[in-house]
Design an enzyme around this catalytic site. Structure first.
Site, PDB file in Angstrom:
ATOM      1  N   ASP A 335       0.859  -1.178   0.000  1.00  0.00           N
ATOM      2  CA  ASP A 335       0.000   0.000   0.000  1.00  0.00           C
ATOM      3  C   ASP A 335       0.898   1.232   0.000  1.00  0.00           C
ATOM      4  O   ASP A 335       2.044   1.182   0.473  1.00  0.00           O
ATOM      5  CB  ASP A 335      -0.912   0.018   1.233  1.00  0.00           C
ATOM      6  CG  ASP A 335      -2.076   0.993   1.080  1.00  0.00           C
ATOM      7  OD1 ASP A 335      -3.151   0.551   0.645  1.00  0.00           O
ATOM      8  OD2 ASP A 335      -1.882   2.189   1.370  1.00  0.00           O
ATOM      9  N   GLU A 390     -12.528   0.783  -6.500  1.00  0.00           N
ATOM     10  CA  GLU A 390     -13.207   0.408  -7.739  1.00  0.00           C
ATOM     11  C   GLU A 390     -13.125   1.537  -8.775  1.00  0.00           C
ATOM     12  O   GLU A 390     -14.045   2.358  -8.907  1.00  0.00           O
ATOM     13  CB  GLU A 390     -14.676   0.061  -7.458  1.00  0.00           C
ATOM     14  CG  GLU A 390     -14.866  -1.184  -6.614  1.00  0.00           C
ATOM     15  CD  GLU A 390     -14.539  -2.460  -7.363  1.00  0.00           C
ATOM     16  OE1 GLU A 390     -15.467  -3.098  -7.888  1.00  0.00           O
ATOM     17  OE2 GLU A 390     -13.342  -2.822  -7.435  1.00  0.00           O
ATOM     18  N   SER A 417     -15.727  -6.172  -7.253  1.00  0.00           N
ATOM     19  CA  SER A 417     -17.078  -6.675  -7.010  1.00  0.00           C
ATOM     20  C   SER A 417     -18.055  -6.244  -8.091  1.00  0.00           C
ATOM     21  O   SER A 417     -19.227  -6.635  -8.057  1.00  0.00           O
ATOM     22  CB  SER A 417     -17.584  -6.174  -5.649  1.00  0.00           C
ATOM     23  OG  SER A 417     -17.609  -4.748  -5.628  1.00  0.00           O
ATOM     24  N   HIS A 438     -13.183 -13.014  -5.830  1.00  0.00           N
ATOM     25  CA  HIS A 438     -13.976 -12.021  -5.113  1.00  0.00           C
ATOM     26  C   HIS A 438     -14.360 -12.517  -3.725  1.00  0.00           C
ATOM     27  O   HIS A 438     -15.224 -13.388  -3.574  1.00  0.00           O
ATOM     28  CB  HIS A 438     -15.231 -11.666  -5.922  1.00  0.00           C
ATOM     29  CG  HIS A 438     -16.083 -10.637  -5.266  1.00  0.00           C
ATOM     30  ND1 HIS A 438     -17.457 -10.680  -5.290  1.00  0.00           N
ATOM     31  CD2 HIS A 438     -15.764  -9.528  -4.530  1.00  0.00           C
ATOM     32  CE1 HIS A 438     -17.943  -9.660  -4.615  1.00  0.00           C
ATOM     33  NE2 HIS A 438     -16.936  -8.950  -4.149  1.00  0.00           N
ATOM     34  N   ASN A 488     -24.056 -10.536  -5.378  1.00  0.00           N
ATOM     35  CA  ASN A 488     -24.603  -9.170  -5.405  1.00  0.00           C
ATOM     36  C   ASN A 488     -25.813  -9.068  -6.322  1.00  0.00           C
ATOM     37  O   ASN A 488     -26.715  -8.253  -6.102  1.00  0.00           O
ATOM     38  CB  ASN A 488     -23.523  -8.181  -5.850  1.00  0.00           C
ATOM     39  CG  ASN A 488     -22.490  -7.951  -4.759  1.00  0.00           C
ATOM     40  OD1 ASN A 488     -22.746  -8.205  -3.593  1.00  0.00           O
ATOM     41  ND2 ASN A 488     -21.312  -7.488  -5.142  1.00  0.00           N
TER      42      ASN A 488
END
Length: 506
Positions: A335, A390, A417, A438, A488
């Site tokens: 990161d 995203e 996602s 995922h 989802n």
């Protein structure tokens, strides 16, 4: 020394006249209790009662487990309560026979000893468990919508006291050998190399058993049981309503009525489980069990990852990294912010303390999780998982930077996602290598992982992603790269209906 081979057992009597009965269910990777195996065990007990050895040691010939429970396939053949009762009576009777043998009996436990397996060893005089990380003991029947039926509900509260016994049966959780020793479920927890010597020593000179402390014994008293039952019902109700999950309540009611009478408990187990197993809850949970087993069986690819690199130290990326390290892999997590990486380590340490308890084990796993601000772990990684925010442009820019650094055959995966894989992979020199893995939040609790593929995804890549998911003890669900994937997509109608309800003031 004599040896007899049966279909599911091997019986060996050594020079000290100790009988060693090894369970080795034919054509199976693990031992489960079905009618055929139980019937064969019953006939072997006939022989042992005639031969009267100095002692009997029951162990498993399977390398990874003792007995993992009843054969759930038999549950699907039950069409009536009488049929269920007969099956339960058969299991109870064999364990009762083991309990009544007129010579010392010892169970040698390694790996998983669950459900009917634990109920069987409760019928032995002594229990010795391997003190290893893979040894787990428990009564998980509530997770199938029933409760112990082969004597577990009758024997365990008498052995360790009602509070601990009911906690194990109502939660369905499995515990380590050392935890089982502390509770009094097993008599000894020893290293694998000492198991047989310990069993031999116990048979030759059976140690004195300490009586259950008075306060634990008192928890099974007729005056105390109604009070404890009321507390237990309240705790269960906070997690599961009775109309949806009747089994925990049935177990509490059974123990409250008959907890001081083993024979009444055995008969109550028979009646209660026979009724529960045909109910909607049990039938649905059994169906879920088989769906899970189907997902587990999808893995045939030999791919095994040793090193994993996670890009993105947010909640999802950090928790994926922590979980992979817990499952034995060397993990680097990348990161841009050092403060974010520090939080990853803090959350991981909290998870490991909860899971592992011992500081030494926690440190061992933390040593496998390395903050990697500059992405130095990419060239050595077998799996690289992108878990950043995203945004198509941000992800594609990352892929252009990462792909040239990856070694041949390494997996490149995204935790997206929502973004279609064919869009994300368009920037790669080899678009077929990108696959979706995922995860769901929280990673440490959610077993399902969607394996997302586009039309151009290499089937070998999909197979490797599936194998990796099983390697980290998660359930791989293959889906195509369509809007929302599967979970989802299923969730969306509920969310839309919630919006409508709110707008209507309901």
């Amino acid at each position: 020394m004599t040896q007899k081979n049966y279909k599911h057992f091997q019986l060996e009597t050594d020079a000290d006249n100790i009988a060693w009965l090894s369970i080795d269910k034919a054509n199976a990777n693990a031992n489960t209790l079905n009618r055929e195996l139980v019937d064969e065990l019953d006939s072997i007990l006939d022989e042992l009662e005639t031969e009267r050895p100095k002692g009997l040691v029951i162990l498993s010939a399977k390398t990874g487990s003792f007995i993992v429970g009843a054969d759930i396939n038999e549950f699907t053949t039950i069409k009536s309560t009488e049929q269920a009762r007969e099956l339960i009576r058969r299991g109870q009777s064999v364990i009762n026979r083991i309990e009544g043998l007129r010579f010392t009996t010892v169970a040698l436990i390694h790996g998983h000893c669950l459900g009917g397996g634990l109920e069987l060893v409760l019928g032995c005089d002594y229990r010795i468990a391997e003190d290893g990380v893979k040894t787990r003991l428990g009564l998980p029947e509530v997770r199938l919508g029933i409760h112990p039926g082969f004597g577990g509900a009758a024997r365990l509260p008498q052995l360790i006291g009602a509070p601990a016994a009911m906690d194990l049966m109502l939660s369905g959780r499995a515990i380590s050998a050392r935890a089982a020793k502390r509770l009094g479920i097993v008599d000894f927890a020893v290293p694998d190399r000492q198991l047989k010597d310990a069993a031999r020593s116990v048979v030759q000179k059976p140690p004195h058993k300490k009586p259950l402390p008075f306060w634990k014994s008192a928890t099974n008293h007729g005056l105390v049981r109604p009070l404890l039952a009321k507390i237990l019902r309240k705790k269960v109700a906070a997690k599961a309503p009775k109309n949806h999950y009747p089994a925990p309540y049935a177990l509490i009611d059974l123990w409250a009525r008959h907890g001081g009478n083993k024979q009444a408990m055995l008969q109550g187990e028979e009646l209660s489980v026979a009724k529960l197993v045909l109910g909607d809850t049990a039938q649905n949970l059994i169906r879920v069990f088989f769906l899970q087993e189907k997902l587990k069986s999808l893995t045939k690819n030999p791919f095994r990852a040793k090193r994993v690199h996670i890009i993105g130290g947010g909640v999802m990326g950090g928790d994926i990294a922590a979980w992979c390290a817990l499952r034995g892999m060397q993990v680097t997590v990348q990161d841009r912010q050092e403060t974010t990486l520090a939080k990853v380590i803090q959350r991981a340490a909290k998870l490991y303390k909860k899971k592992l308890k011992k500081p030494r084990l926690v440190e061992e796993v933390l040593d496998r999780l390395t903050p990697d601000k500059d992405g130095l772990g990419i060239p050595q990684a077998d799996v690289v998982i992108e878990a950043i925010f995203e945004n198509v442009e941000a992800k594609q820019s990352l892929y252009r930077e990462v792909e040239p650094q990856m070694k041949p055959g390494a997996l490149l995966a995204t935790n997206t996602s929502s973004i279609p894989l064919d869009v994300l992979s368009d920037c790669l020199s080899d678009p077929a290598r990108l696959v979706g893995i995922h995860f769901f939040n929280p990673v440490a609790m959610m077993q399902l992982v969607e394996i997302v593929s586009a039309k151009n995804t290499d089937p070998e890549v999909i197979a490797k992603a599936t194998a990796f998911t099983r390697q980290i003890d998660r359930l791989p669900l293959p889906v195509t790269s369509t809007p929302g994937f599967l979970v989802n997509r299923v969730l969306m109608p509920y969310l839309l209906e919630a919006v409508v309800l709110e707008s209507e003031g309901v």
